[in-house]
Design a protein around this motif. Structure first.
Motif, PDB file in Angstrom:
ATOM      1  N   PHE A  66       0.818  -1.221   0.000  1.00  0.00           N
ATOM      2  CA  PHE A  66       0.000   0.000   0.000  1.00  0.00           C
ATOM      3  C   PHE A  66       0.852   1.272   0.000  1.00  0.00           C
ATOM      4  CE2 PHE A  66      -4.337  -1.808   1.690  1.00  0.00           C
ATOM      5  CZ  PHE A  66      -4.478  -2.516   0.513  1.00  0.00           C
ATOM      6  N   ARG A  67       2.180   1.112  -0.040  1.00  0.00           N
ATOM      7  CA  ARG A  67       3.114   2.186  -0.430  1.00  0.00           C
ATOM      8  C   ARG A  67       3.388   3.280   0.587  1.00  0.00           C
ATOM      9  NH1 ARG A  67       5.174  -1.177  -3.810  1.00  0.00           N
ATOM     10  NH2 ARG A  67       4.268  -1.308  -5.875  1.00  0.00           N
ATOM     11  N   GLU A  68       2.928   3.107   1.828  1.00  0.00           N
ATOM     12  CA  GLU A  68       3.274   4.111   2.833  1.00  0.00           C
ATOM     13  C   GLU A  68       4.276   3.531   3.805  1.00  0.00           C
ATOM     14  OE1 GLU A  68       0.473   6.659   4.787  1.00  0.00           O
ATOM     15  OE2 GLU A  68      -1.103   6.101   3.381  1.00  0.00           O
ATOM     16  N   PRO A  96       6.637  -4.659   3.671  1.00  0.00           N
ATOM     17  CA  PRO A  96       7.550  -3.651   4.239  1.00  0.00           C
ATOM     18  C   PRO A  96       8.435  -2.915   3.236  1.00  0.00           C
ATOM     19  CG  PRO A  96       8.510  -5.834   4.445  1.00  0.00           C
ATOM     20  CD  PRO A  96       7.183  -6.019   3.769  1.00  0.00           C
ATOM     21  N   ASN A  97       8.296  -3.162   1.922  1.00  0.00           N
ATOM     22  CA  ASN A  97       9.229  -2.534   0.969  1.00  0.00           C
ATOM     23  C   ASN A  97       8.790  -1.122   0.598  1.00  0.00           C
ATOM     24  OD1 ASN A  97       7.049  -3.680  -0.391  1.00  0.00           O
ATOM     25  ND2 ASN A  97       8.182  -3.976  -2.281  1.00  0.00           N
ATOM     26  N   THR A  98       8.741  -0.296   1.640  1.00  0.00           N
ATOM     27  CA  THR A  98       8.336   1.102   1.500  1.00  0.00           C
ATOM     28  C   THR A  98       9.608   1.960   1.571  1.00  0.00           C
ATOM     29  OG1 THR A  98       7.912   0.950   3.857  1.00  0.00           O
ATOM     30  CG2 THR A  98       6.006   0.820   2.401  1.00  0.00           C
ATOM     31  N   CYS A 284       5.572  -8.227 -13.498  1.00  0.00           N
ATOM     32  CA  CYS A 284       5.525  -8.428 -12.059  1.00  0.00           C
ATOM     33  C   CYS A 284       6.590  -9.456 -11.682  1.00  0.00           C
ATOM     34  CB  CYS A 284       4.146  -8.928 -11.620  1.00  0.00           C
ATOM     35  SG  CYS A 284       3.631 -10.392 -12.519  1.00  0.00           S
ATOM     36  N   ASN A 285       6.951  -9.443 -10.412  1.00  0.00           N
ATOM     37  CA  ASN A 285       7.930 -10.406  -9.902  1.00  0.00           C
ATOM     38  C   ASN A 285       7.271 -11.277  -8.836  1.00  0.00           C
ATOM     39  OD1 ASN A 285       9.743  -8.930 -11.443  1.00  0.00           O
ATOM     40  ND2 ASN A 285      10.486  -7.748  -9.703  1.00  0.00           N
ATOM     41  N   PRO A 286       7.296 -12.591  -8.984  1.00  0.00           N
ATOM     42  CA  PRO A 286       7.778 -13.338 -10.125  1.00  0.00           C
ATOM     43  C   PRO A 286       6.901 -13.107 -11.363  1.00  0.00           C
ATOM     44  CG  PRO A 286       6.826 -14.815  -8.473  1.00  0.00           C
ATOM     45  CD  PRO A 286       6.769 -13.458  -7.910  1.00  0.00           C
TER      46      PRO A 286
END
Ligand code: DOR
Length: 448
Positions: A66-68, A96-98, A284-286
């Protein structure tokens, strides 16, 4: 002054715990008070006749982005969670990849604060692993985070954990479930190099499944499973994308497993031939693989080799997506339509309604030990979605809730639509209109 507790009575076909039954559901306040046949209307102060539509437990999506903080030009907790409830997803577990990444307790607490009063869906967050945050991981308790996310393959954000000794320590010492992104980065980097030699910067999007190859997935997933067996880890391998990876997993009920697998909507729906027309929109990954892989994954769901269906909802702007192969980011927005996609597979007789509910509501609740959600049971929170299996919907740009404003399903005509979503006892979405008020709650967890 005494306040009268809201009592809502709905009646229809309930899909729950392996069966479809005609019942009445009486909701009192935020919880389900009674499930029965012939509940007197006089017991409620509001009655909604659902006219034969189907009631399902609200979906629990165990993988969304969700990017925050930091990436809010792509999406926010408010915008994307609103899209979730419009799609019948009532709870989300967020990644967590924000920017900065959520890799310590302080960042987690800040994210929880951000979500308070702004999330339209119930929520919890993962703690991200890095090559050097083992001490943070060891200190985290269930409830502070829903799990530990380990990028065993590099993807959006710079969170690759590739030190074998660190991986072993995390797998041994994590107090929480470990959810892994499995793609072998050295294999991918070598593939990228060889395509760069052939095409320079103009690598065609159709090359994505060859670059992010089936071999890269298998190598990394098998490492994760081997490591989990060796270290006694509670491992959940995210977004399987190949049929071959299924051989790493055992069939059976989720309650008897310590190693589980997830598949995502787009890997059940698209096959790699669609890179030709949809291009970077489905990068997209994968990567999305062959139709044989897609069919294998659907079979894996039906054979209980795959335990959970989620989305990996990962919005990027159209401008970002318009770039060339290496620059266009991976990920696509999905959470508003994941249930409609699954219902389409039901119409095609590839998945039963009971199976959809098991994989996208019951099992995530059991796996993550989410308290009193994921099932339609007396005493549980009233998180429900009502679907109309006979009302088709054409997906238009205007109907999209996402901040990024696009969907890979635009133009698609689904045979079913989402009629209503009930969250913590409140109707939060009905016939195309969602509430203005974010009513999502922080999820609670309990040891089973
Ligand atoms: O395609 C993806 N997009 N895969 C991931 O692992 C990350 C996600 C994102 O955050 O954009």
């Amino acid at each position: 002054m005494t306040t009268v507790m809201k009592k809502l009575l709905i009646n229809s076909k309930l899909v729950n715990e392996g069966e479809v039954k005609e019942v009445d559901v009486l909701i009192e306040g935020e919880r389900i008070l009674r499930i029965d046949s012939g509940i007197a209307a006089s017991l409620a102060n509001e009655v909604i006749d659902l006219e034969g539509r189907h009631i399902l437990p609200g979906l629990i999506d165990d993988q969304v982005h969700f990017r925050e903080p930091g990436l809010t030009h792509k999406g926010s907790i408010a915008t994307e969670s609103r899209a979730a409830i419009c799609g019948g997803v009532t709870s989300i577990l967020e990644m967590p990849n924000t920017s900065p990444p959520t890799t310590d307790k302080v960042a987690l607490e800040k994210k929880l604060k951000r979500a308070e009063g702004r999330s339209f869906a119930n929520y919890a967050f993962y703690l991200g692993a890095t090559n050097d945050n083992l001490e943070e991981i060891k200190r985290i308790a269930l409830g502070e985070a829903c799990g530990i996310k380990v990028f065993m393959g590099a993807s959006t954000g710079n969170m690759l954990v590739d030190d074998p000794q660190v991986l072993e320590k995390i797998f041994t010492e994590s107090p929480l479930l470990i959810a892994t992104h499995c793609e072998d980065s050295p294999t991918i980097w070598a593939n990228e190099e060889s395509f760069r030699k052939r095409f320079g910067e103009d690598v065609p999007m159709e090359a994505h499944p060859e670059i992010r190859s089936a071999e890269a997935c298998y190598k990394s997933s098998s490492l994760a499973v081997d490591l989990a067996k060796q270290c006694g880890t509670r491992l959940h391998v995210l977004h399987l994308s190949t049929a071959r990876e299924l051989e790493l997993f055992e069939p059976g009920p989720i309650s008897e497993k310590s190693i589980t697998a997830e598949v995502c909507t787009h890997h059940l729906w698209f096959d790699q031939s669609r890179y030709k027309d949809l291009g970077s929109l489905i990068k997209c990954n994968p990567a999305i693989k062959s139709s044989v892989d897609r069919d294998g994954l659907i079979r894996g769901v039906c054979d209980d080799l795959i335990d959970v269906i989620a989305t990996d909802h990962a919005p990027h702007t159209l401008d970002e997506k318009k770039q060339t192969y290496f620059k266009a980011p991976a990920g696509l927005p999905l959470v508003q339509h994941s249930l409609q996609v699954l219902l389409q597979l039901y119409h095609e007789e590839r998945l039963s309604l009971e199976r959809i509910v098991q994989k996208s509501a019951h099992n995530p609740a059991l796996l993550f030990q989410i308290a009193e959600r994921g099932f339609v049971r007396e005493g549980y929170f009233a998180d429900l979605v009502v679907v109309d299996l006979c009302k088709p919907q054409q997906i238009t740009a205007e109907s999209l809730i996402y901040k990024c404003g696009w969907s890979p399903f635009e133009g698609e005509r689904f045979s079913s639509s989402i009629h209503m979503t009930i969250l913590n006892g409140d109707v939060v979405f009905r016939e195309g209109v969602s509430t203005e008020e974010p009513k999502g709650r922080r999820l609670e967890f309990k040891k089973l």
